[in-house]
Design a protein around this motif. Structure first.
Motif, short mmCIF file in Angstrom:
data_model
loop_
_atom_site.label_atom_id
_atom_site.label_comp_id
_atom_site.label_asym_id
_atom_site.label_seq_id
_atom_site.Cartn_x
_atom_site.Cartn_y
_atom_site.Cartn_z
N ALA A 375 -7.14 -0.77 -2.61
CA ALA A 375 -6.56 0.20 -1.70
C ALA A 375 -5.86 -0.09 -0.87
CB ALA A 375 -8.16 -0.47 -0.64
N GLY A 376 -5.12 1.02 -0.49
CA GLY A 376 -3.37 1.21 -0.16
C GLY A 376 -3.34 2.29 0.31
N LYS A 377 -1.84 2.31 0.23
CA LYS A 377 -1.28 4.15 0.28
C LYS A 377 -1.89 4.66 -0.52
CE LYS A 377 3.32 1.94 2.05
NZ LYS A 377 4.65 1.78 1.76
N LYS A 378 -1.97 5.89 -0.10
CA LYS A 378 -2.09 7.32 -0.51
C LYS A 378 -1.84 8.40 -1.89
CE LYS A 378 -4.62 11.64 0.35
NZ LYS A 378 -6.36 11.07 0.52
N GLU A 379 -0.63 7.74 -1.20
CA GLU A 379 0.34 8.48 -2.20
C GLU A 379 0.29 7.95 -4.00
OE1 GLU A 379 4.74 7.56 -2.11
OE2 GLU A 379 4.27 7.23 -0.18
N LEU A 380 0.20 6.44 -4.11
CA LEU A 380 0.37 5.09 -4.80
C LEU A 380 -1.27 5.92 -5.30
CD1 LEU A 380 1.96 2.41 -3.11
CD2 LEU A 380 3.09 4.20 -5.18
N LEU A 381 -2.09 5.48 -4.33
CA LEU A 381 -3.59 5.72 -4.74
C LEU A 381 -3.88 7.12 -6.08
CD1 LEU A 381 -6.17 3.83 -5.05
CD2 LEU A 381 -4.33 3.46 -3.11
N GLU A 382 -3.07 8.00 -5.26
CA GLU A 382 -2.66 9.51 -6.14
C GLU A 382 -2.93 9.06 -7.44
OE1 GLU A 382 -1.55 12.05 -4.23
OE2 GLU A 382 -3.16 12.40 -2.50
N LYS A 383 -1.45 8.74 -7.89
CA LYS A 383 -1.13 8.40 -9.30
C LYS A 383 -2.29 7.59 -10.16
CE LYS A 383 3.79 8.29 -7.20
NZ LYS A 383 4.99 7.83 -7.76
N ILE A 384 -3.02 6.77 -9.14
CA ILE A 384 -3.35 5.62 -9.93
C ILE A 384 -5.19 6.23 -10.24
CG2 ILE A 384 -5.15 3.44 -9.86
CD1 ILE A 384 -2.99 2.35 -8.26
N ARG A 385 -5.74 7.05 -9.70
CA ARG A 385 -6.44 8.09 -9.56
C ARG A 385 -7.24 8.81 -10.37
NH1 ARG A 385 -10.60 8.58 -5.63
NH2 ARG A 385 -9.59 7.34 -4.19
N SER A 386 -5.50 9.21 -11.00
CA SER A 386 -4.70 10.33 -11.95
C SER A 386 -4.84 10.32 -13.32
CB SER A 386 -3.04 10.84 -11.78
OG SER A 386 -3.62 11.84 -12.45
N LEU A 387 -4.92 8.44 -13.03
CA LEU A 387 -4.71 7.57 -14.62
C LEU A 387 -6.07 7.58 -15.02
CD1 LEU A 387 -3.41 6.93 -17.20
CD2 LEU A 387 -2.89 5.00 -16.27
N HIS A 388 -6.58 7.00 -13.72
CA HIS A 388 -7.98 6.85 -13.71
C HIS A 388 -9.48 7.25 -14.27
CE1 HIS A 388 -12.42 5.62 -12.00
NE2 HIS A 388 -11.71 4.48 -12.38
N GLY A 389 -8.75 8.57 -13.75
CA GLY A 389 -9.88 10.00 -14.45
C GLY A 389 -9.11 9.79 -16.29
N ILE A 390 -8.50 9.73 -16.83
CA ILE A 390 -8.02 10.00 -17.88
C ILE A 390 -8.45 8.87 -18.84
CG2 ILE A 390 -6.04 10.59 -19.72
CD1 ILE A 390 -4.34 11.30 -17.69
N LEU A 391 -8.64 7.78 -18.11
CA LEU A 391 -8.45 6.77 -19.75
C LEU A 391 -10.50 6.53 -18.65
CD1 LEU A 391 -6.04 3.55 -18.02
CD2 LEU A 391 -6.20 5.03 -20.09
N GLY A 392 -10.56 6.12 -17.84
CA GLY A 392 -12.73 6.60 -17.75
C GLY A 392 -13.04 5.50 -17.23
N GLY A 393 -12.30 4.51 -16.59
CA GLY A 393 -12.89 2.90 -16.31
C GLY A 393 -14.37 3.28 -14.44
N VAL A 394 -15.18 4.05 -14.99
CA VAL A 394 -15.41 4.45 -13.99
C VAL A 394 -17.03 3.82 -13.97
CG1 VAL A 394 -16.93 7.02 -12.88
CG2 VAL A 394 -15.41 6.82 -14.28
N VAL A 395 -17.25 3.16 -12.32
CA VAL A 395 -18.50 2.68 -11.96
C VAL A 395 -19.27 3.30 -11.68
CG1 VAL A 395 -17.63 3.28 -9.69
CG2 VAL A 395 -18.91 0.35 -10.40
#
Length: 552
Positions: A375-395
């Motif tokens: 959790a935190g700053k939106k601009e950083l979370l957007e970068k992390i969310r982008s890679l998260h969608g590629i790496l696929g570590g989905v709950v």
């Protein structure tokens, strides 16, 4: 002569990770940016019917009839602004002022062309997509599907019957349910191409595919945002997935990060074995050594990352001063607050950019799920969310539901965890068979004064202590085994944060294959015990520990 699409050879065709505007699938799409560079013409007559959705052709169509069919085959996209002899049936000539490289054209340009020419499905008004009435479309879609299913075969009815009928009592019940429903779906559909287009333009608020988001998971993220006072949040499949995705998303080759010596062993393993392959340097400092942190930041460190408290020696960094230094030198600051939770500490309110949790622990609280939280700053979370969608570590949605349920009682549980750990630490600090207790409520703790200024309600339910004896002697090792096995209440296990107490002899549970020289450097002695206090009665826990110490 209008340009035509010429596909590249197969060896050269690929899908880029991001578009020219920086958008990646799984990220919130950017604000629409319309770039038109071709002439658009529409036939005389009524507007295109909804059933006419098809493929937009980029080449001219030969006119063979005075009453052409109303279809996309008759919707011409021409490179030239000048009418030709064959288009006397056309009107509304549109000639944008800029030129377009067809090889760079995206679907966004096609949508803009349709909207500019008043297509009923995609009408641009002040730069925003205005689809036809949701109520109208819902009724039309529903009646069409229901009529079709009435006459369909038994297999089709078995697949589609009931579930796609989402109005009336079922819709109201979902909205009125006191608990967030588990949306156990991997795919989310659209009622029309218009909705799909609007979704890609960021104007249709829904989900597309489970790797990029889920309603149950988003509800958990929004609860975390409130608890942590964050701009955005991302829940993933485990605490380690949150750690690794965050580091990979925010660090690049030749970057440097700063972390503390005392940290979770798997985090340390990732820092020591994986990041060096990417030429990313890690500077390790003592949790209390703020001067070394500043020296590293001066050298251009990109990220500061530390647990607070740390695992397993329960150290506490001077977060206020470190955050101030990170701001001064332009360094991202991420605090892993798993042991504390938002009940005891809110790093974002101290100025940190990100806070991280293993949601498996206190947030879930019942030892029945695995997830990670950022959790935190939106601009950083957007970068992390982008890679998260590629790496696929989905709950999975069910774990998100358990996380939601667990967080409802977070404050009640943390109060009990705090009280049990503080009392047990006090008792152990006075016991003759214990040489040292690691818990910030004790004045003997090296970070006592810093901890008192940072933590508002307590210090969490985890403490560690060392049995008296030669730190790396065989007798101390055997004494640790006798103590753990003599306990009646806590289970022997590697986790923490659940309602049940857990205990481990650290050198066995987490450092079984590590040589003594490594454990000595990290402070993992043979008699180091980590005790995660549950919410049992205080007197029962204390009495159980005292009787087990008799076996030492």
């Amino acid at each position: 002569m209008p340009p035509t699409f010429r596909p590249l050879p197969a060896a050269f065709v690929s899908t880029p990770l991001t578009s020219s505007s920086g958008w990646t699938r799984g990220m919130p799409p950017p604000t629409p940016r319309i770039v038109l560079s071709f002439s658009c013409h529409t036939y005389l007559g009524s507007r295109l019917d909804r059933s006419s959705l098809g493929v937009v052709r980029a080449t001219p169509t030969l006119f063979t009839s005075r009453k052409p069919k109303l279809s996309y085959n008759n919707f011409l996209l021409k490179a030239s602004a000048a009418p030709t002899e064959g288009n006397s049936l056309l009107r509304d000539n549109f000639t944008p002022s800029t030129s377009l490289n067809w090889e760079e054209a995206t679907v966004r340009e096609y949508v803009a062309a349709l909207a500019e020419n008043g297509h009923p499905l995609v009408t641009q008004v002040n730069g925003e997509n205005q689809s036809l009435s949701d109520d109208w479309l819902e009724k039309k879609t529903r009646s069409k599907r229901e009529s079709f299913l009435q006459d369909s075969g038994s297999t089709t009815k078995a697949v589609h019957g009931g579930e796609q009928k989402r109005q009336g009592k079922k819709a109201r019940a979902i909205l009125d349910a006191i608990a967030m429903p588990i949306v156990q779906s991997s795919t989310f559909t659209f009622r029309s191409s218009s909705d799909c287009i609007a979704y890609n333009q960021g104007q249709y608020d829904s989900f597309e595919y489970g790797r990029y988001g889920n309603p149950t998971t988003r509800a958990a993220e929004e609860k975390i945002m409130l608890l942590e006072e964050a701009e955005d949040a991302l829940v993933s499949s485990s605490g380690m997935n949150s750690v690794t995705t965050m580091l990979l998303a925010l660090l690049s080759p030749n970057d440097c990060l700063v972390t503390t010596r005392d940290c979770y062993r798997r985090t340390r393993q990732f820092l020591q074995t994986i990041l060096p392959r990417m030429n990313i340097q890690t500077i390790v400092v003592d949790p209390a050594d703020t001067a070394s942190v500043e020296a590293a930041l001066k050298q251009g460190a990109k990220l500061f990352f530390s647990e607070m408290p740390t695992n397993p020696l329960i150290r506490v960094i001077d977060a206020e001063n470190i955050v101030r230094l990170c701001h001064r030198y332009g360094t991202i600051c991420c605090i892993d607050s798993t042991f504390a939770t938002a009940y005891n500490l809110k790093p974002l309110c101290l100025g940190a950019d990100l806070v991280l949790h293993s949601g498996t622990k206190y947030l879930g609280g019942h030892n029945d799920l695995m997830c990670g939280v950022l959790a935190g700053k939106k601009e950083l979370l957007e970068k992390i969310r982008s890679l998260h969608g590629i790496l696929g570590g989905v709950v999975d949605p069910h774990s998100s539901y358990l996380l939601l349920r667990g967080m409802k009682t977070l404050s009640l549980r943390m109060r009990a965890h705090n009280e049990n750990a503080a009392l047990l630490a006090q008792v152990l600090s006075q016991h003759p068979k214990v040489s040292k207790v690691h818990y910030p409520s004790l004045s003997s703790h090296p970070d006592y004064h810093v901890a008192k200024t940072h933590f508002k309600n307590g210090f969490g339910g985890v403490l560690s202590f060392e049995l008296r004896g030669e730190p790396f002697g065989m007798d101390t090792f055997a004494a640790g085994i006798r103590f753990v096995d003599a306990l009646s209440i806590p289970h022997i296990g590697p986790s923490l944060g659940g309602v049940e107490s857990l205990v481990e002899q650290v050198c066995i549970m987490g450092y079984f294959d590590q040589p003594q020289k490594v454990r000595r450097e990290l402070g993992i002695s043979n008699g180091l015990i980590r005790f995660s206090c549950g919410i049992e009665d205080k007197s029962d826990l204390v009495n159980d520990v005292l009787q087990a110490l008799e076996a030492v």
